[in-house]
Design an enzyme around this catalytic site. Structure first.
Site, PDB file in Angstrom:
ATOM      1  N   LYS A   1       0.821  -1.208   0.000  1.00 46.96           N
ATOM      2  CA  LYS A   1       0.000   0.000   0.000  1.00 46.96           C
ATOM      3  C   LYS A   1       0.858   1.262   0.000  1.00 46.96           C
ATOM      4  CE  LYS A   1      -4.049  -1.734   2.500  1.00 46.96           C
ATOM      5  NZ  LYS A   1      -5.015  -1.949   1.435  1.00 46.96           N
TER       6      LYS A   1
ATOM      7  N   GLU B   1      -3.954   7.515   7.525  1.00 45.55           N
ATOM      8  CA  GLU B   1      -4.637   8.464   6.651  1.00 45.55           C
ATOM      9  C   GLU B   1      -5.869   9.032   7.326  1.00 45.55           C
ATOM     10  OE1 GLU B   1      -6.867   5.516   3.588  1.00 45.55           O
ATOM     11  OE2 GLU B   1      -4.741   5.811   3.112  1.00 45.55           O
TER      12      GLU B   1
ATOM     13  N   HIS C   1     -16.355  -4.928   3.984  1.00 46.56           N
ATOM     14  CA  HIS C   1     -15.514  -4.682   2.812  1.00 46.56           C
ATOM     15  C   HIS C   1     -15.725  -5.665   1.671  1.00 46.56           C
ATOM     16  CE1 HIS C   1     -13.829  -1.897   5.533  1.00 46.56           C
ATOM     17  NE2 HIS C   1     -13.183  -2.785   6.246  1.00 46.56           N
TER      18      HIS C   1
ATOM     19  N   ARG D   1      -6.614  -6.930 -12.459  1.00 45.59           N
ATOM     20  CA  ARG D   1      -7.313  -8.097 -13.041  1.00 45.59           C
ATOM     21  C   ARG D   1      -8.716  -7.663 -13.450  1.00 45.59           C
ATOM     22  NH1 ARG D   1     -10.753  -8.439  -8.765  1.00 45.59           N
ATOM     23  NH2 ARG D   1      -9.769  -7.998  -6.774  1.00 45.59           N
TER      24      ARG D   1
END
Ligand code: ADP
Length: 670
Positions: free
Chosen positions: A116, A200, A235, A292
């Site tokens: 990340k 963040e 999620h 993908r």
């Protein structure tokens, strides 16, 4: 163009790829595990190679086996689908070493998106907007905390090696930082063996909006607009739509161009998705790039009229992109609902079993069903329990949503528990219809979607009872029509009685509560009407059944509902959601017997997160015994009854195959 490709996947996506290959005159090779020997994708492919045992790490995750199968059959390229080996840089490298084309991006692009913080560094250089935060190398707590203090709370701590929501912690106040930081690091260490963190700004009402991009090997890149995938549970996407609602042309162009910049920054080729968080003020931030084809690609296909798998094959074969940006247009609106074998009322626990009855809605220009199973197939413990993707299209969001609700109400499955009711309730609830949506949609609207604040069943109980008496009358009429004397008084269904009222007693159960209902049939001309009493309230009802739809008038209020009847279960798909009733039959013995045997085998493939008991422990019914994790979710295994744990076969951190015995258990004598 290739003449033969291998599909390194199973289920609906393997079938989906085979369809396009066939259309393009390309031969296909399937690979399969023991459990998939008779599955649809094997049946559809021109050739198929057995690659191993049922658990995916003994078959679909074995790079060598897949490559060997390609070499043996002379397949020139491999389509990895999604999941399994699709984002595995090592597999991609092995393909190129063997001279087999990997239908996907170059190795370097997959690797660049692996961490990340590395991905953020690349995007920052490419001037793609990032959520404000810190993703530097200095990992001291003081530095990271200062970054959090400076931007203000709430903040989100994320493991740089993270995925699947692991190693992520929200911190709402400065004085909670230390605790959150330690917890996130611990989780990251145990999940990824790497406890580096980034921090963040935590957005409180973001939407998940992603852009479909495509690049070829000739410097061309386009975006095929956006998909809104905000409706998620832990999620995991549940319903996706394209285009996103309330998008201005300006924002669409900005996000599209940012996505292309992201892709070009890593030398991308093929189909990719750049995921953004879209904030309430219209600011958007790069989240990650999926290298993908996504599960939800069909909504993009339906609004653009393009076949994305065909695009992938053309790009992989070295052709230029089939369309330039100015040739791509959005037409109408599409939704995708993921039909799963799972129990939404039990924490979305994956369900398994045989699909005894499977009748999807009829496909048309408005309705598409992508599936990898047929009636009679088994939903096994080994793989993701997705049964199908239901995709609908129409000219506007409103119309497409009506198509979705109708198609869901026509989806008939028995043998396994599914999430169809949950999807129907979600798709028809007011906040969804009004597009009042952000990533916490399901949590926020839990009560409506799950019918938690049990609204009165004042309309639905009479409807269900009316359905029962009308369908009985229909059956009697059908039977009478076959006799020699169809007009005999014994065959009449219009409440004609000598000296006596025609009364039916019905008991319907809803969510475990039984409702005794009295139905009095009254004559009216040549037909009937009904007085239906529940809890002392009597309503005046009339209706008819046509094509599994009940048209009812209850005290003068007219509405209709699609009805699915399965043995003694009646599902009423109404504008207020779906209502499941059990028709309790008076002479059928005890319907409520609690069937508590078995259940100490793993319900799915996964990892043992936590064993809560020791061998020899006495446990009480329903006591949590173990926590397993699979598909990004934790599932609690509970004691089926009072009893003793004789032996434990797994410890924390062990991989567990679905169906494996977890503990030896002796139930207490009743
Ligand atoms: P993972 O790779 O672990 O799945 P992501 O970074 O992709 O983690 O984030 C997963 C989900 O978490 C997103 O879809 C979004 O719902 C939520 N999320 C991530 N970052 C933020 C943020 N800064 N503010 C609010 N929600 C976020």
């Amino acid at each position: 163009m290739f003449t033969k490709i291998l599909i390194a996947n199973r289920g609906e996506i393997a079938c989906r790829v085979i369809k396009t290959a066939r259309k393009m005159g390309i031969l296909t090779v399937a690979v399969y595990s023991d459990a998939d020997a008779d599955s649809l994708h094997v049946n559809m492919a021109d050739e198929a190679i057995h690659i191993g045992g049922s658990p995916s790490r003994e078959s679909y995750l074995l790079s060598e086996k897949v490559i060997e199968a390609a070499k043996r059959t002379g397949a020139q390229a491999i389509h990895p689908g999604y999941g399994f080996l699709s984002e595995n840089a090592e597999f991609c490298r092995m393909c190129s070493k063997e001279g087999i084309t990997f239908i996907g991006p170059p190795v370097a692009a997959i690797e660049a998106m692996g961490s990340k913080s590395a991905a953020k560094n690349i995007m920052e250089k490419a001037q793609v907007p990032l959520v404000p935060g810190y993703h530097g190398d200095d990992q001291s707590e003081a530095v990271i905390k200062k970054a959090a203090d400076d931007m203000g709370y709430p903040v989100l701590l994320k493991a740089t090696a993270g995925g699947g929501g692991k190693g992520m912690r929200q911190v709402w106040h400065e004085n909670e930082f230390a605790e959150g930081f330690a917890a996130a690091k611990r989780e990251a260490k145990s999940s990824f063996g790497d406890d580096r963190m980034l921090v963040e700004k935590y957005l409180t009402q973001p939407r998940h909006v992603e852009i479909q991009v495509f690049c070829d090997n000739h410097q061309n890149a386009v975006y095929l607009f956006e998909r809104d995938c905000s409706v998620q549970r832990r999620h995991q996407k549940v319903i996706e739509e394209a285009p996103a609602f309330s998008m201005s042309e300006e924002l669409r162009t900005q996000m599209g161009e940012s996505a292309i910049k992201s892709a070009q920054a890593i030398g991308y080729q093929g189909a990719g998705t750049v995921e953004f968080l879209l904030d309430v003020d219209g600011s958007f931030y790069f989240m990650e790039m999926n290298t993908r084809l996504q599960v939800e690609h069909p909504v993009t296909e339906l609004i653009t009229g393009q076949d994305l798998v065909e695009w992938q094959l053309r790009v992989a074969a070295g052709e230029i992109l089939p369309k330039a940006q100015h040739e791509l247009k959005i037409n109408g609106h599409a939704f995708e609902a993921r039909i799963y074998a799972e129990d939404p009322n039990n924490d979305f626990l994956p369900a398994t079993g045989k699909l005894d009855f499977l009748q999807p809605p009829v496909e048309s220009e408005f309705v598409r069903v992508d599936t990898g199973v047929r009636q009679g197939d088994e939903v096994s413990v080994f793989y993701d329990p997705m049964i199908a993707k239901l995709i609908v299209w129409d000219e506007s969001r409103e119309k497409a949503l009506q198509r979705l609700a109708k198609a869901l109400s026509e989806y008939r499955i028995s043998g396994v528990t599914t999430n169809i009711d949950f999807l129907y309730n979600l798709a028809t609830c007011a906040p969804f219809v009004n597009a009042d949506i952000d990533t916490s949609f399901i949590e926020k609207n839990q009560a409506i979607i799950f019918h938690d604040n049990e609204q009165s069943l004042a309309g639905e109980l009479p409807m269900a009872a009316l359905y029962l008496v009308l369908s009985q009358a229909q059956q009697a009429q059908a039977k009478a029509a076959k006799t020699n004397d169809p007009f005999s008084p014994w065959n009449m269904t219009n409440a004609w009685r000598l000296n006596e009222a025609n009364i039916h007693h019905i008991v319907l159960a809803h969510n475990g509560t039984e409702y005794p209902i009295i139905v009095e049939q009254k004559r009216q001309g040549s037909g009937s009407y009904y007085l239906i009493s529940v809890d002392g309230q009597t309503v005046d009802c009339q209706g008819r059944i046509e094509n599994e739809t009940l048209y009812a008038s209850i005290d003068g209020y007219r509405s209709h509902a699609t009805i699915a009847k399965n043995a003694n279960q009646i599902s009423l798909f109404h504008q207020n959601g779906v209502f499941n009733f059990i028709h309790i039959l008076p002479d059928c013995g005890d319907n409520s017997a609690d069937d508590n045997h078995g259940g100490l085998v793993a319900p799915m493939n996964g990892t043992m997160v936590s064993v809560l008991i020791k061998a020899g422990d006495n446990v009480v019914a329903n006591q949590p015994l173990m926590i397993m994790e699979a598909m990004k979710m934790e599932h609690t295994i509970r004691a089926p009854s009072n009893g003793v744990v004789d032996a434990l076969y797994y410890k924390d951190g062990d991989m567990v195959d679905g169906g494996a015995e977890l503990i030896a258990f002796t139930a207490e004598e009743a």
